[in-house]
Scaffold this motif. Structure first.
Motif, PDB file in Angstrom:
ATOM      1  N   ASN A 112      53.686   7.874 -19.285  1.00 10.98           N
ATOM      2  CA  ASN A 112      52.797   8.798 -18.868  1.00 10.98           C
ATOM      3  C   ASN A 112      51.555   8.018 -17.941  1.00 10.98           C
ATOM      4  N   TRP A 113      51.611   6.666 -17.702  1.00 10.76           N
ATOM      5  CA  TRP A 113      50.580   5.972 -17.207  1.00 10.76           C
ATOM      6  C   TRP A 113      50.208   6.644 -15.742  1.00 10.76           C
ATOM      7  N   ASP A 114      51.093   7.299 -15.012  1.00 10.94           N
ATOM      8  CA  ASP A 114      50.810   7.631 -13.754  1.00 10.94           C
ATOM      9  C   ASP A 114      50.531   9.366 -13.945  1.00 10.94           C
ATOM     10  N   ASP A 115      50.204   9.583 -15.090  1.00 13.03           N
ATOM     11  CA  ASP A 115      49.491  11.135 -15.212  1.00 13.03           C
ATOM     12  C   ASP A 115      48.269  11.235 -14.439  1.00 13.03           C
ATOM     13  N   ALA A 116      47.902  12.478 -13.907  1.00 11.01           N
ATOM     14  CA  ALA A 116      46.740  12.602 -13.223  1.00 11.01           C
ATOM     15  C   ALA A 116      45.616  12.033 -14.080  1.00 11.01           C
ATOM     16  N   ALA A 117      45.717  12.613 -15.511  1.00 11.21           N
ATOM     17  CA  ALA A 117      44.336  12.390 -16.219  1.00 11.21           C
ATOM     18  C   ALA A 117      44.127  10.710 -16.766  1.00 11.21           C
ATOM     19  N   ASN A 118      45.198   9.957 -16.341  1.00  8.54           N
ATOM     20  CA  ASN A 118      44.996   8.689 -16.695  1.00  8.54           C
ATOM     21  C   ASN A 118      44.744   7.897 -15.402  1.00  8.54           C
ATOM     22  N   ALA A 119      44.550   8.468 -14.213  1.00  9.40           N
ATOM     23  CA  ALA A 119      44.417   7.583 -12.981  1.00  9.40           C
ATOM     24  C   ALA A 119      43.311   6.721 -12.869  1.00  9.40           C
ATOM     25  N   ALA A 120      42.139   7.189 -13.265  1.00  9.60           N
ATOM     26  CA  ALA A 120      40.994   6.405 -13.139  1.00  9.60           C
ATOM     27  C   ALA A 120      40.952   5.253 -14.070  1.00  9.60           C
ATOM     28  N   ALA A 121      41.779   5.029 -14.873  1.00 13.31           N
ATOM     29  CA  ALA A 121      41.962   4.002 -15.732  1.00 13.31           C
ATOM     30  C   ALA A 121      43.280   3.143 -15.435  1.00 13.31           C
ATOM     31  N   THR A 122      44.369   3.699 -15.124  1.00 17.61           N
ATOM     32  CA  THR A 122      45.422   3.118 -14.940  1.00 17.61           C
ATOM     33  C   THR A 122      45.726   2.470 -13.489  1.00 17.61           C
ATOM     34  N   PHE A 123      45.148   3.185 -12.494  1.00 21.80           N
ATOM     35  CA  PHE A 123      45.395   2.887 -11.002  1.00 21.80           C
ATOM     36  C   PHE A 123      44.800   1.220 -10.764  1.00 21.80           C
TER      37      PHE A 123
END
Length: 435
Positions: A46-57
């Motif tokens: 789920n790293w590429d889920d939109a909700a995680n984008a701010a931290a994972t990108f």
């Protein structure tokens, strides 16, 4: 057949590594980082889920294997002259009225960083969200334009003819939906190919499984991007409609590898990264075979993204005056042609702006609300990755973001109808100096 494809890819990969004198290095997934992320509910799935984008990108490459491409140290290394303009104090509109760009970018569009150049001078840079100038960021589909630039260089070197059928370079695609498409039609997203997206996503999970985008492939027969491409068929007339699909870029990257005789990451290092005075390593996400994600896996800093923009607005030349990108390629993008203009009118992005899509770039006619129109050359990735170029004023706008939705109309309207025109309006007139 699966085994022979895998061995072919790995052989090409290691041969390319040797030829670049360790400038390109394969890195496996970072188990320590993945375990740490899991304690916060973020996994490879789920790293590429939109909700995680701010931290994972900013950390995307740590969830997958990747190719690390180190920059070179040049004796002619040159920093930008600094001519500051306080762009964050400018204003633009949102649905509830005017706000400062700082509010619109940081708070509403979840912008992480922005670097703006004008006529070779650094006029603005900012870094939000715990960033600094050395932090890389997943570029998503901005990556596509880099793949196209490598194709353009191959054309200039006499190694590639874009008018030829793609199967003349990739015979594995005979009897697939790509059989009758030219390389140019594939590069322009006019291949006519049909893809059914996985529910809730803008791609087919079978493709991302072949790329190990979310960990090792769950499909034993899906270990290379070519395994996926051969399954596809047509659903539109070839050459007539602009239909934005990642697999077109992946195959363009395979064509570049074929004509250059080395992996795409090695071509990137030799032909681009080592010629633009890059400051930091690039990290290009890849599968276990070392096949990079040509359509969306490049991780670079915002400053280095701006550097490639400066090469483009400078007629393809770097700081040292070396011709890095072909002039004919840049001129062709800006001029467009009847085929790409017609295809654009059939696509959904025509509602955003008049323009066209050619060679993995967008050219957009953007009004500024004062009766003036800018012709903007754009590299675009979902969640707010942008390189916007105005060749007339020689302005480069590079930004990276983690907007919590993949393709919202509001984000596109805000960036291209409000923020970019406001910034371009603030640029000095020709010949003017900024104190």
């Amino acid at each position: 057949m699966k085994k022979s494809i895998s061995h072919s890819v790995i052989g090409l990969f290691f041969a390319g590594l040797c030829s670049t004198t360790h400038a390109v290095e394969f890195k496996s997934t970072n188990a320590d980082f993945i375990n740490q992320a899991a304690t916060f509910g973020v996994t490879q799935d789920n790293w590429d889920d939109a909700a995680n984008a701010a931290a994972t990108f900013p950390n995307a490459y740590q969830f997958t294997s990747h190719m690390q491409i180190v920059p070179t140290i040049k004796s002619w290394k040159q920093e930008w002259n600094y001519a500051p303009i306080n762009l964050l104090e400018l204003s633009a509109s949102d649905l509830d009225g005017e706000h400062r760009l700082e509010v619109l970018l940081r708070d509403r569009l979840k912008n992480h960083s922005m670097v703006v150049l004008n006529r070779g001078k650094l006029v603005h840079q900012h870094f939000f969200n715990g960033y600094d100038l050395n932090q890389t960021h997943l570029q998503m589909s901005v990556t596509k334009s880099f793949t196209a630039m490598l194709a353009a260089i191959s054309v200039a070197e006499g190694k590639l003819d874009m008018s030829q059928p793609i199967v003349s370079y990739l015979p594995e695609l005979i009897d697939s939906g790509f059989e009758d498409a030219t390389v140019q039609e594939v590069a322009d997203m006019r291949s006519g190919i049909g893809v059914k997206f996985t529910q809730g996503k803008l791609w087919d999970d079978r493709m991302t499984e072949a790329q190990d985008w979310n960990g090792d492939s769950k499909y034993p027969n899906m270990r290379s991007i070519m395994d996926y491409a051969k399954l596809l068929d047509n659903h539109r007339p070839i050459g007539k409609v602009y239909d934005y699909l990642d697999i077109n870029t992946e195959l363009l990257g395979k064509v570049v590898e074929k004509v250059q005789g080395k992996p795409l990451a090695a071509v990137f290092a030799e032909k681009l990264w080592h010629k633009i005075d890059a400051e930091n390593p690039a990290r290009w996400m890849a599968n276990r075979n070392g096949e990079v994600v040509a359509s969306g896996g490049l991780n670079i800093t915002t400053r280095d993204l701006a550097r490639i923009g400066q090469v483009i607005v400078n007629g393809g030349k770097n700081f040292a005056g070396e011709q890095v990108l072909p002039v004919a390629f840049i001129e062709s993008l800006i001029q467009g042609n009847d085929k790409v203009r017609h295809a654009w009118r059939q696509g959904k992005e025509f509602k955003l702006a008049k323009g066209w899509y050619q060679d993995q770039f967008r050219v957009l006619h953007i009004a500024n609300g004062k009766g003036e129109t800018y012709k903007v050359l754009a590299m675009v990735g979902i969640h707010g990755q942008i390189l916007a170029l105005d060749l007339e004023s020689q302005t480069v706008i590079a930004m990276n973001s983690g907007f919590g939705d993949m393709e919202p109309p509001r984000m596109a309207l805000m960036v291209f109808k409000q923020i970019i025109p406001a910034i371009l309006d603030a640029m000095p007139v020709t010949g003017a100096d900024v104190d």
